[in-house]
Motif scaffolding. Structure first.
Motif, PDB file in Angstrom:
ATOM      1  N   VAL A   1      45.706  42.082  44.450  1.00  0.00           N
ATOM      2  CA  VAL A   1      44.936  41.601  45.601  1.00  0.00           C
ATOM      3  C   VAL A   1      44.791  42.696  46.650  1.00  0.00           C
ATOM      4  N   ARG A   2      45.888  43.387  46.935  1.00  0.00           N
ATOM      5  CA  ARG A   2      45.848  44.428  47.954  1.00  0.00           C
ATOM      6  C   ARG A   2      45.078  45.657  47.464  1.00  0.00           C
ATOM      7  N   LYS A   3      45.208  45.971  46.186  1.00  0.00           N
ATOM      8  CA  LYS A   3      44.476  47.115  45.640  1.00  0.00           C
ATOM      9  C   LYS A   3      42.976  46.880  45.700  1.00  0.00           C
ATOM     10  N   ALA A   4      42.557  45.644  45.431  1.00  0.00           N
ATOM     11  CA  ALA A   4      41.130  45.317  45.491  1.00  0.00           C
ATOM     12  C   ALA A   4      40.589  45.454  46.907  1.00  0.00           C
ATOM     13  N   ARG A   5      41.471  45.257  47.905  1.00  0.00           N
ATOM     14  CA  ARG A   5      41.075  45.414  49.311  1.00  0.00           C
ATOM     15  C   ARG A   5      41.303  46.848  49.805  1.00  0.00           C
TER      16      ARG A   5
ATOM     17  N   CYS B   1      44.619  32.499  37.944  1.00  0.00           N
ATOM     18  CA  CYS B   1      43.790  32.119  39.093  1.00  0.00           C
ATOM     19  C   CYS B   1      42.545  32.989  39.078  1.00  0.00           C
ATOM     20  N   ILE B   2      41.452  32.455  39.598  1.00  0.00           N
ATOM     21  CA  ILE B   2      40.181  33.182  39.589  1.00  0.00           C
ATOM     22  C   ILE B   2      40.250  34.407  40.478  1.00  0.00           C
ATOM     23  N   ALA B   3      40.987  34.315  41.571  1.00  0.00           N
ATOM     24  CA  ALA B   3      41.070  35.446  42.504  1.00  0.00           C
ATOM     25  C   ALA B   3      41.560  36.714  41.807  1.00  0.00           C
ATOM     26  N   GLU B   4      42.508  36.548  40.879  1.00  0.00           N
ATOM     27  CA  GLU B   4      43.020  37.733  40.178  1.00  0.00           C
ATOM     28  C   GLU B   4      41.947  38.350  39.285  1.00  0.00           C
ATOM     29  N   LYS B   5      41.188  37.516  38.610  1.00  0.00           N
ATOM     30  CA  LYS B   5      40.072  38.009  37.796  1.00  0.00           C
ATOM     31  C   LYS B   5      39.071  38.763  38.667  1.00  0.00           C
ATOM     32  N   ARG B   6      38.777  38.227  39.832  1.00  0.00           N
ATOM     33  CA  ARG B   6      37.834  38.881  40.741  1.00  0.00           C
ATOM     34  C   ARG B   6      38.386  40.207  41.255  1.00  0.00           C
ATOM     35  N   CYS B   7      39.696  40.264  41.473  1.00  0.00           N
ATOM     36  CA  CYS B   7      40.311  41.524  41.909  1.00  0.00           C
ATOM     37  C   CYS B   7      40.162  42.602  40.838  1.00  0.00           C
ATOM     38  N   LEU B   8      40.409  42.220  39.593  1.00  0.00           N
ATOM     39  CA  LEU B   8      40.273  43.181  38.495  1.00  0.00           C
ATOM     40  C   LEU B   8      38.830  43.678  38.385  1.00  0.00           C
ATOM     41  N   GLU B   9      37.865  42.777  38.576  1.00  0.00           N
ATOM     42  CA  GLU B   9      36.454  43.175  38.536  1.00  0.00           C
ATOM     43  C   GLU B   9      36.125  44.123  39.681  1.00  0.00           C
TER      44      GLU B   9
ATOM     45  N   SER C   1      32.791  45.393  42.690  1.00  0.00           N
ATOM     46  CA  SER C   1      32.434  44.053  43.167  1.00  0.00           C
ATOM     47  C   SER C   1      32.884  43.008  42.151  1.00  0.00           C
ATOM     48  N   ALA C   2      33.043  41.781  42.628  1.00  0.00           N
ATOM     49  CA  ALA C   2      33.460  40.677  41.769  1.00  0.00           C
ATOM     50  C   ALA C   2      32.236  39.956  41.223  1.00  0.00           C
ATOM     51  N   SER C   3      32.298  39.562  39.954  1.00  0.00           N
ATOM     52  CA  SER C   3      31.175  38.866  39.337  1.00  0.00           C
ATOM     53  C   SER C   3      31.498  37.422  38.953  1.00  0.00           C
ATOM     54  N   THR C   4      32.779  37.086  38.851  1.00  0.00           N
ATOM     55  CA  THR C   4      33.171  35.724  38.495  1.00  0.00           C
ATOM     56  C   THR C   4      33.209  34.847  39.741  1.00  0.00           C
ATOM     57  N   GLY C   5      32.499  33.744  39.715  1.00  0.00           N
ATOM     58  CA  GLY C   5      32.474  32.840  40.861  1.00  0.00           C
ATOM     59  C   GLY C   5      33.657  31.883  40.860  1.00  0.00           C
ATOM     60  N   PHE C   6      33.846  31.205  41.980  1.00  0.00           N
ATOM     61  CA  PHE C   6      34.907  30.219  42.083  1.00  0.00           C
ATOM     62  C   PHE C   6      34.451  28.901  41.454  1.00  0.00           C
TER      63      PHE C   6
END
Length: 329
Positions: free
Chosen positions: A95-99, A277-285, A291-296
């Motif tokens: 999460v922090r790395k994505a930010r 959790c979806i947030a982790e998938k979005r972080c990896l993207e 940018s994140a491509s998987t929606g909530f």
């Protein structure tokens, strides 16, 4: 043994003992009316529940009935405390790395924990009711323990003796509400709606060798809209085990019987394990592409969370929910 709370119209339900194969159940009224009552006097009541459990599994119970998760509330429909940790530091790091934010070294040695709402838990098949898809609806698959009394200042070894039961949890998050709440410097509130729990809570001995070192050494299976999106292993990359989390909770306060302590989102460093959790998938993207491509989650989406033993049998039953629009205010 395996315990559940049968919905009978009361706030706390009626305690039932559930067979090992999750097919039959028996009311435990003669031993305790509710799970909280059993936890309050565990040393006296647990042996009575164990006797009933043994009789049920052996086909000797007097009045068994077919077990249905849909008839269950959360094992503890309301609890004195719900403290959720973040034991899988890999999740926090992503999460922090994505930010593009540095992660303090203390995160590896001092657990993160927040205190969530515990007055209104969801049953295993209850809808996730949300006012708007714009809130960023996300599931979070976790393991949780239910404690007995644990005194202030307890060491991890002492805290381990206070673990009574284990459950699965879906600690729903509203991701798009989190940033503004955290910016206030006072923690989660509106962004953490009601948490759902598995149909049954089980004693650690039900896990056999999979329960060791204060951790559950089995994978979680997370299925979103019919597609398996994660099989993270709950015993892999868990930096803080449950005794350590409970000890952290007890640094300045007593932990009373019926408290629930969560592991936080199960997360493995191996991306091949998928996500809980979806947030982790979005972080990896975001890390990979910017940018994140998987929606909530959307209204009508479904989420299924389950843990199987080595033979493929369900241990806790499944959390099986759909996202729904509020029907009334």
């Amino acid at each position: 043994m395996k315990l559940a709370s049968f919905r009978d119209g009361s706030r706390d339900g009626q305690l039932i003992v559930v067979s090992r194969d999750l097919r039959t159940a028996h009311f435990a009224t003669d031993a305790a009316p509710t799970l909280q009552r059993a936890l309050d006097d565990w040393n006296f009541i647990a042996p009575q529940l164990q006797d009933l459990y043994d009789a049920l599994n052996a086909g000797r119970a007097a009045r068994p009935f077919e077990f249905s998760p849909a008839q269950c509330a959360a094992p503890l429909p309301r609890a004195y405390q719900w403290a959720d940790g973040s034991a899988y530091v890999n999740h926090v790091e992503l999460v922090r790395k994505a930010r593009r934010a540095e992660m303090p070294e203390t995160f590896w040695t001092d657990p993160l924990m927040y205190q969530g709402g515990s007055d209104d838990f969801l049953g295993p098949t209850d809808d996730i009711v949300c006012g708007s898809e714009a809130f960023g609806i996300d599931f979070e698959a976790e393991v949780a323990v239910v404690t007995g009394d644990v005194p202030m200042g307890a060491t991890p070894a002492e805290a381990a003796d206070g673990i009574r039961l284990l459950m699965l949890a879906n600690d729903v998050s509203l991701r798009n509400l989190i940033p503004n709440e955290l910016a206030k410097g006072f923690g989660f509130f509106q962004s953490k709606p009601a948490t759902a729990f598995s149909p049954v809570a089980i004693t650690p001995d039900e896990l056999g060798p999979a329960w060791r070192d204060g951790m559950v050494h089995l994978p979680l299976v997370i299925t979103w809209n019919g597609q398996v999106v994660g099989r993270p292993h709950a015993g892999t990359d868990m930096v803080f085990n449950f005794p350590r989390l409970i000890s952290h909770l007890c640094k300045t306060r007593n932990c009373r019987a019926g408290s629930i302590v969560g592991s936080g989102t199960v997360s493995n460093k191996d991306a091949g394990a998928g996500y809980a959790c979806i947030a982790e998938k979005r972080c990896l993207e975001t890390i990979a592409t910017g940018s994140a491509s998987t929606g909530f989650m959307k209204f009508g989406d479904t989420i299924h969370i389950e843990m199987l033993d080595e033979s493929g049998a369900s241990l806790f039953g499944a959390i099986d929910q759909a996202v729904a629009i509020p029907t009334s205010v």
